[in-house]
Design a protein around this motif. Structure first.
Motif, short mmCIF file in Angstrom:
data_model
loop_
_atom_site.label_atom_id
_atom_site.label_comp_id
_atom_site.label_asym_id
_atom_site.label_seq_id
_atom_site.Cartn_x
_atom_site.Cartn_y
_atom_site.Cartn_z
N SER A 82 0.84 -1.20 0.00
CA SER A 82 0.00 0.00 0.00
C SER A 82 0.87 1.24 0.00
CB SER A 82 -0.90 0.03 1.23
OG SER A 82 -2.01 -0.79 1.02
N CYS A 83 0.62 2.12 -0.94
CA CYS A 83 1.36 3.38 -1.02
C CYS A 83 0.60 4.25 -1.99
CB CYS A 83 2.79 3.13 -1.52
SG CYS A 83 3.76 4.64 -1.55
N ILE A 84 -0.11 5.25 -1.45
CA ILE A 84 -1.01 6.04 -2.28
C ILE A 84 -0.66 7.51 -2.15
CG2 ILE A 84 -3.43 6.69 -2.61
CD1 ILE A 84 -3.82 3.75 -1.20
N LEU A 85 -0.47 8.12 -3.31
CA LEU A 85 -0.07 9.52 -3.34
C LEU A 85 -1.32 10.37 -3.58
CD1 LEU A 85 2.63 10.99 -3.24
CD2 LEU A 85 2.61 10.99 -5.74
N VAL A 86 -1.53 11.37 -2.74
CA VAL A 86 -2.74 12.18 -2.82
C VAL A 86 -2.37 13.65 -2.89
CG1 VAL A 86 -4.74 12.94 -1.51
CG2 VAL A 86 -4.15 10.55 -1.53
N THR A 87 -3.03 14.40 -3.78
CA THR A 87 -2.90 15.85 -3.78
C THR A 87 -4.27 16.44 -3.49
OG1 THR A 87 -1.18 15.67 -5.45
CG2 THR A 87 -2.13 17.85 -5.11
N ILE A 88 -4.35 17.18 -2.41
CA ILE A 88 -5.64 17.77 -2.02
C ILE A 88 -5.38 19.20 -1.55
CG2 ILE A 88 -5.43 16.57 0.23
CD1 ILE A 88 -8.46 16.71 0.47
N GLY A 89 -6.10 20.14 -2.14
CA GLY A 89 -5.96 21.55 -1.77
C GLY A 89 -4.52 22.02 -1.81
N GLY A 90 -3.74 21.53 -2.79
CA GLY A 90 -2.36 21.95 -2.94
C GLY A 90 -1.38 21.26 -2.02
N LYS A 91 -1.87 20.30 -1.21
CA LYS A 91 -0.97 19.56 -0.31
C LYS A 91 -0.73 18.16 -0.89
CE LYS A 91 -1.06 22.84 2.67
NZ LYS A 91 0.13 23.61 3.03
N ASN A 92 0.52 17.70 -0.77
CA ASN A 92 0.86 16.35 -1.25
C ASN A 92 1.11 15.43 -0.07
OD1 ASN A 92 0.84 17.17 -4.01
ND2 ASN A 92 2.80 18.19 -3.59
N ILE A 93 0.36 14.35 -0.02
CA ILE A 93 0.42 13.46 1.12
C ILE A 93 0.63 12.03 0.64
CG2 ILE A 93 -0.91 12.59 3.11
CD1 ILE A 93 -2.58 15.32 2.62
N MET A 94 1.48 11.29 1.34
CA MET A 94 1.62 9.88 1.02
C MET A 94 0.90 9.06 2.07
SD MET A 94 4.95 7.48 0.55
CE MET A 94 5.45 8.19 -0.99
N LEU A 95 -0.01 8.20 1.61
CA LEU A 95 -0.76 7.35 2.51
C LEU A 95 -0.13 5.96 2.50
CD1 LEU A 95 -4.29 8.48 1.32
CD2 LEU A 95 -3.06 9.28 3.32
N ASP A 96 0.47 5.56 3.57
CA ASP A 96 1.17 4.30 3.75
C ASP A 96 2.39 4.20 2.85
OD1 ASP A 96 -0.18 3.18 5.84
OD2 ASP A 96 -1.69 2.20 4.60
N CYS A 97 3.30 3.32 3.24
CA CYS A 97 4.56 3.19 2.52
C CYS A 97 4.97 1.73 2.67
CB CYS A 97 5.57 4.16 3.14
SG CYS A 97 7.08 4.27 2.24
N GLY A 98 4.21 0.87 2.00
CA GLY A 98 4.36 -0.56 2.23
C GLY A 98 5.29 -1.25 1.25
N MET A 99 5.61 -2.50 1.58
CA MET A 99 6.41 -3.30 0.65
C MET A 99 5.61 -4.51 0.21
SD MET A 99 9.11 -5.29 3.01
CE MET A 99 9.55 -6.31 1.63
N HIS A 100 5.98 -5.08 -0.92
CA HIS A 100 5.28 -6.23 -1.46
C HIS A 100 5.95 -7.49 -0.94
CE1 HIS A 100 2.85 -8.64 -4.03
NE2 HIS A 100 2.28 -7.58 -4.56
N MET A 101 5.20 -8.38 -0.28
CA MET A 101 5.78 -9.57 0.32
C MET A 101 6.10 -10.63 -0.74
SD MET A 101 5.80 -8.57 3.42
CE MET A 101 5.89 -9.83 4.67
#
Lengths: 620, 641
Positions: A18-37
């Motif tokens: 899981s690793c999801i990049l989001v841009t909302i209202g000019g802010k960049n946020i990364m949601l989770d930073c997972g690895m693939h097993m």
């Protein structure tokens, strides 16, 4: 039109990493930073070079980690220490405590067992964790002056959280992994009706409506009980954190109730560490455990004892929880090799197994397993698979959507075909858009925004005091006989606009700040002088009686139409309506003249009064 | 915005604030000072207390017989103890929308507010406040209920003037009540809604309240009460010292329109750090010389710091083998809860959990048997464990009930023993009065970590509130030290003050309210520019209200819109321009008459008079159609928005 941009770097139409990049209202946020097993090469970590050419710290405003599972946090030290990121990382306190334990364990397996180089070090894990800021459930945490985040309980594993992210009037919710039904040690996920613009939900069990949990548990207990009854040994390969605590509680209480004496063991080390953490983070467990923990700590097991390698060869029945969970290495595999050939024994796989592992092979019915050192083992023992993963099923996902009322939904962390099915269902049932971007694919979600304005309190109070407006009343008020019937006939119409009041004022925009004030208040704010416009209309009527008689008749008439509080008699030949419209009656032999006078601002009331007077006192 | 004060004791605060038609109660502390007038409740019948002579005022009738007893010329009431709940009658508790609780010490009167009063609101507090508060309340109930008294004395209240001091000076004894029951506690706590620090809680859609850390005790908080435009900060029981709780959050309290400040230090003349030092020294001295040390205390709070510091101190002196007993019906719960609330602790304590350590060292002390919790003296195992010399921590600090009563009776006649008063709430001479004469050594080392006047002044200057509101008492030196003018809140600007039963107008008048503007409405607005950076438009819209939230949407009703002016003229009118435009519209018979300050235009044929003066125009006519035509022509001549 503002928009929210979402790009999965992992978990897009896929379970894992899981690793999801989001841009909302000019802010960049990364949601989770997972690895693939399932991978051992570059594909195991997300492709961070996709995000930006420059330094990550400059681009990302923050990273949010939902829980301690490696497919959600496994790439974190790689990203922060090897790729380079120094900004804030947010997670809950239990996640912060357990995350480094799991990362260290994985590092040891990768480096010490598999001999990998170019992997992050223990020091890197420690340095990475120093960048972590902990969040408490329901606390509104201000990342910067515009961006705020709030964590909600997610169930799933100890410390798992869902995150509500808000920038101005735009918001989204990221669920991480969650469970909508409470289990033996954790509560159910909960979120309030926060109406986000977007809900990003996991969808591991997008199409499953799982059989009742109670049945599954009974099934599990029966299988274990039957196996030990016939003198067999039961091996349950587990990961140290998460489901093992659930199964331990289940088995421990069952042993207690059934008064069983067969020994239960769990392997030392990680699981023991985990239990200790569970004891310290009691506030994150379910109601029942929290209520009773002073006198009976559920994680102080009565029947479950630490395992020693020498017990493997002990005669007689026993139950052993051993790590790791997929039988790919370590003690669980060693025990398996010893016990596999005896048909009396049993192995229960309580979770998902990645391809290539012994677990995966035996679940697919392999009867003989070959090992690297040219040894092999016959698989004669019973193999059982029983899923105890704590994810929301389709029903749970729908329930969460119903509960938080998002304007859009995005599905991640699931298999594509299943997601498609759920997507259709969501769009049908809630009539909202549903997205399911693949990895590296960007979804753009348009959001509408309400503007915030400030209204002066005198104007607001004045407006609230006005009679409620409804489409029917103003047009039908000209004759009293028809108004009652028409208002009855227009009941539905009135209900629809029931709560509406008509606000009339002046909107002032000063340095991008919006304010609405009453007309009379506006002049000072604007620095201009009003040009007062007054109208007086003469109405000649045939009335022959004395002036005071007409004054009083008019008073009665207008009181009926507008409410008696609105109309005031000034003297014998003068009335005032709502303190703003004035009526003067002059004797003009043989008839009378009514002078109606109002200002431009009161045009509405003025013309209404004109209508009333004209229709009641027509000059023949 | 109004404030109603329901408590005369700033450290047992109970205030009500009304704002935007919402009624909020700020804390509901319980004044327990009344219990010192009652005889102690011994665990086992005490011969000494039983043989105290009864006392009857000269002019009283015989009914008072047995209600009062004398000990060393002090009169005590022989009855189950009574306590003073917050003033009722000033505020109808059924109208209270929410009670905001700052810490577990400020919630002990909760059952008096929520039970049987028609209370329908919510009680907001943090999880530790709730759990520890329950421990405090249940301990109180257990102490009083396990030593029942046959007779409840109340007739003495009618003879106040005949009683000697200090009993004749007590305030409102007729409002005193007996303690609540376990059932009352459960019913009061059923109203509780748990909040986290920095969680924004909506109250009736009108206000948001937020708890922010106050650094005083486990889960303690100050409260922010805000509307979109006004901010009220309520500071109660705060500490800027470093002890076990999470540090105070000062930033959030900054720039409030109003700051209400209460529950400052009980004992401002004593420095808590040096008192802690004296405490350790005195205990060590006592046990080293073979005496026992009794520490009357509450079941949670500073007692955790005492365990930690004292055990370290004893270790350094080689006295590690001296046992410490923690005797309270709630001892075990208190110790257990303290170690699961790591998120509410100082960062150093919190950091321990990342190394798999319990946050408090008393977890280790209990595991190794140095600190032993017992429910009571009679609890299983106590008599077999009991060794002397020892250190006993037990309740109640008033010395009127709880196991402390027994220990005083048991150890009182030996001068080698010591009783150490650390809780600042009760005066030690008062507490010991019914036990006199005593040979046991009293040591007074009150430890109050809450803000003293110097710290409060510093904090106020940093927070810069618009208005400051404090109990009136804080402007005068404490009664015990009338010459200490430094022990007051002397500030450059005199704050607003309140005292018991007083209603105070806080003088905050709202001027603006936030409203959402629907996108459709915003797009339809026609803004005219008055000057750079300032533009304006006349707006007519439907105002919708739900849950006290306002939204403006476009009006659908054409009829209503047409009746409302869609623009407003401003500035002066040019008469020539008007005449010209009238002519263009076919009204050619205009006769202009210039008079001083006013210009009159007459349209003879149409029976119209137009009076024009500076910034105003009056149209007089008798034809509606024509009037509307004239109006439109006139508006064309003027700037408008």
């Amino acid at each position: 039109m503002p928009e929210i941009k979402v790009t999965p770097l992992g978990a897009g139409q896929d379970v894992g990493r899981s690793c999801i990049l989001v841009t909302i209202g000019g802010k960049n946020i990364m949601l989770d930073c997972g690895m693939h097993m399932g991978y051992n090469d570059d594909r195991r970590f997300p492709d961070f070079s996709y995000i930006t050419d420059g330094p990550l710290t400059d681009y990302l405003d923050c990273i949010i980690i939902s829980h301690f599972h490696l497919d959600h946090c496994g790439a974190l030290p790689y990203m922060t220490e090897m790729v380079g990121y120094n900004g804030p990382i947010y997670m809950t306190q239990p996640t912060k405590a357990l995350c480094p334990v799991l990362l260290e364990d994985m590092r040891k397996v990768a480096v010490e067992r598999k001999g990998e180089t170019n992997f992050f070090t223990s020091v890197m894990i420690k340095d990475c964790m120093k960048k972590v800021v902990t969040v408490t459930l329901h606390e509104t945490l201000q990342v910067d002056s515009d961006l705020e985040i709030k964590a909600y309980y997610a169930g799933h594993v100890l410390g798992a959280a869902m995150f509500h992210i808000r920038v101005g009037s735009q918001s989204l919710v990221y669920t991480g992994d969650y469970n909508m039904t409470p289990d033996r040690h954790l509560g159910a996920a909960w979120i309030d009706k926060c109406r986000p613009d977007l809900l990003i939900s996991e969808s591991t069990y997008a199409t499953t409506i799982r059989d009742s949990k109670r049945c599954r548990e009974r099934d599990f207990l029966k299988k274990v009980h039957d196996a030990v009854d016939r003198g067999g040994k039961v091996l349950i390969p587990v990961f140290a954190l998460g489901r093992v605590q659930e199964l331990c509680i289940l088995l421990d209480t069952y042993w207690d109730r059934m008064n069983l004496k067969v020994p239960i063991y769990f392997t030392m080390g990680l699981a023991e560490t985990a239990n200790k953490y569970y004891r310290m983070f009691i506030t994150w467990t379910n109601q029942k455990i929290r209520r009773t923990f002073v006198h009976r700590n559920m994680f102080d097991f009565k029947h479950i004892k630490p395992f020693d390698k020498s017990y493997m060869d002990n005669p007689g029945p026993m139950v052993v929880f051993a790590t790791p969970g997929m039988l790919h290495a370590g003690l669980s595999l060693a025990i398996f090799k010893k016990w596999a050939s005896n048909a009396n024994n049993m192995v229960i796989m309580p979770g998902y197994c990645v391809q290539g592992t012994v677990g995966h092979k035996i679940l697919n019915g392999a009867k003989k397993i070959d090992f690297e050192n040219r040894t092999s083992v016959e698989v004669n023992l019973t193999v059982e698979y029983m899923s105890f993963s704590a994810h929301a099923d389709a029903k749970g996902i729908m329930q969460l959507i119903r509960h938080c009322e998002p304007k859009n939904v995005m599905l991640v962390h699931g298999e594509n075909a299943k997601m498609e099915f759920l997507k259709q269902k969501i769009m049908q049932e809630f009539n909202i858009n549903c997205y399911k971007p693949g990895n590296g694919e960007t979804s753009i979600i348009p959001v509408s925004i309400d503007l915030d304005v400030e209204v002066s309190l005198p104007l607001l109070k004045h407006t609230m005091a006005l009679p409620t407006s409804s489409s029917s009343s103003s047009s039908s008020s000209s004759s009293s006989s028809s108004s009652s019937s028409s208002s009855r006939g227009n009941n539905t119409e009135e209900n629809r606009t029931k709560k509406q009041k008509v606000l009339h004022g002046v909107l002032i925009m000063k340095n991008n700040n919006l304010r609405i004030v009453g007309v009379n208040e506006a002049w000072g704010d604007l620095g201009v002088t009003a040009h007062n416009l007054r109208f007086t209309e003469r109405i000649e009527v045939d009335e022959t009686g004395p002036v005071p008689a007409l004054t009083s008749a008019l008073h009665t008439l207008l009181s009926q139409k507008l409410g008696s509080s609105q109309v005031q008699a000034v003297n014998e030949f003068q009335l005032s309506v709502a303190d703003s419209v004035f009526i003067n009656i002059q004797d003009d032999e043989p008839g009378k003249t009514i002078l109606l006078s109002w200002t431009h601002q009161d045009e509405g009331l003025g013309s209404k009064l004109l209508d009333i007077i004209k229709s009641n006192y027509k000059k023949s | 915005m109004k404030l109603y004060c329901l408590s005369g004791h700033p450290n047992k605060p109970c205030n009500v604030v009304t704002f935007k038609s919402v009624t909020l109660m700020l804390d509901c502390g319980l004044d327990m000072s009344s219990v010192s007038h009652f005889l102690p409740l011994p665990l086992v019948a005490s011969h000494r207390l039983g043989s105290l002579s009864t006392w009857v005022p000269r002019d009283a009738d015989s009914q008072l017989e047995g209600e009062l007893r004398e000990c060393m010329s002090r009169i005590f009431i022989d009855s189950p103890p009574e306590i003073g709940p917050p003033t009722s009658g000033l505020v109808d508790f059924a109208e209270v929308d929410a009670i905001l609780v700052s810490n577990y010490l400020s919630m002990l009167a909760l059952p008096f507010i929520t039970n049987g009063t028609g209370f329908k609101g919510v009680v907001l507090m943090t999880e530790p406040t709730m759990q520890v508060g329950r421990i405090f309340m249940e301990e109180l109930v257990e102490y009083i209920e396990r030593t029942p008294k046959a007779r409840h004395a109340y007739r003495w209240k009618h003879y106040l003037r005949s009683l000697p001091q200090p009993l004749c000076d007590v305030k409102g004894p007729k409002t005193w009540q007996q303690a609540y029951s376990l059932k009352d506690i459960n019913s009061a706590l059923s109203h509780v809604q748990i909040v986290a620090y920095n969680e924004k809680i909506d109250i009736c859609g009108a206000l948001k309240v937020t708890a922010v850390s106050s650094g005083f005790c486990l889960g303690s908080c100050n409260w922010l009460i805000s509307s979109d435009h006004e901010k009220l900060a309520y500071l109660s029981g705060s500490s800027t010292l470093t002890t076990h709780p999470r540090p105070i959050d000062q930033t959030s309290l900054k720039n409030a329109d109003v700051l209400i400040m209460t529950a400052l230090n009980h004992t401002p003349m004593f420095n808590p750090d040096s008192m802690l030092g004296e405490f350790c020294v005195a205990v060590a001295q006592t046990v080293r010389s073979g005496g026992n040390a009794l520490v009357p205390c509450y079941p949670s709070g500073v007692v955790y710091d005492l365990f930690e510091c004292l055990s370290n101190h004893l270790d350094n002196l080689g006295l590690s083998l001296i046992p410490m007993y923690f005797v309270s019906p709630m001892a075990e719960s208190s110790l257990a809860y303290s170690n699961i609330f790591s998120e509410w602790l100082s960062s150093s304590k919190q950091g321990k959990v990342y190394n798999m350590d319990d946050p408090f060292p008393h977890a280790h002390l209990t595991r190794t048997g140095r600190l032993k919790p017992f429910k009571s003296l009679h609890a299983e195992g106590f008599s077999s464990e009991y060794r002397q010399p020892c250190i006993v921590f037990c309740g109640h600090p008033s010395l009127r009930f709880g196991d402390a009563v027994h220990f005083i009776e048991m150890w009182g006649n030996n001068p080698q023993n010591a009783v150490l008063f650390t809780e600042p709430e009760f005066d030690f001479a008062e507490a010991l009065a019914p036990f006199q004469p005593l040979a046991m050594r009293p040591v007074y080392c009150p430890i109050d970590t809450s803000l003293n006047f110097t710290q409060a002044r510093k904090l106020i200057s940093e927070l810069k509130p618009g208005k400051l509101v404090v109990p009136e008492m804080y402007l005068r030196p404490p009664p015990s030290a009338p010459h200490r003018t430094d022990l007051t809140l002397n500030l450059e600007e005199t704050p607003l003050t309140y005292s018991e039963c007083q209603v105070l107008d806080l003088g905050i008048h709202r001027r603006l309210e936030s409203v959402k503007l629907a996108p459709g409405l915003a797009l339809a607005l026609n803004l005219s520019n008055i000057r750079p950076g300032l533009s304006t438009a006349t707006i007519s819209a439907g105002l919708h209200v739900q849950d006290n939230k306002y939204v403006l949407k476009p009006l659908e009703d054409e009829d209503t819109i047409s009746k409302l002016p869609n623009s407003y003229p401003y500035g002066n009118l040019s008469v020539d321009d008007l005449v010209q435009r009238l002519a263009q519209a076919g009204l050619t018979d205009a006769r202009v008459e210039e008079l001083p300050g006013v210009c009159i235009i007459t349209l003879e044929n149409e029976d119209v008079i137009i009076k024009i003066s500076d910034a105003s125009t009056h149209i007089i006519c008798s034809n509606t159609k024509l009037r509307e035509k004239l109006r439109d022509i006139l508006l064309e001549c003027l700037s408008s928005f």
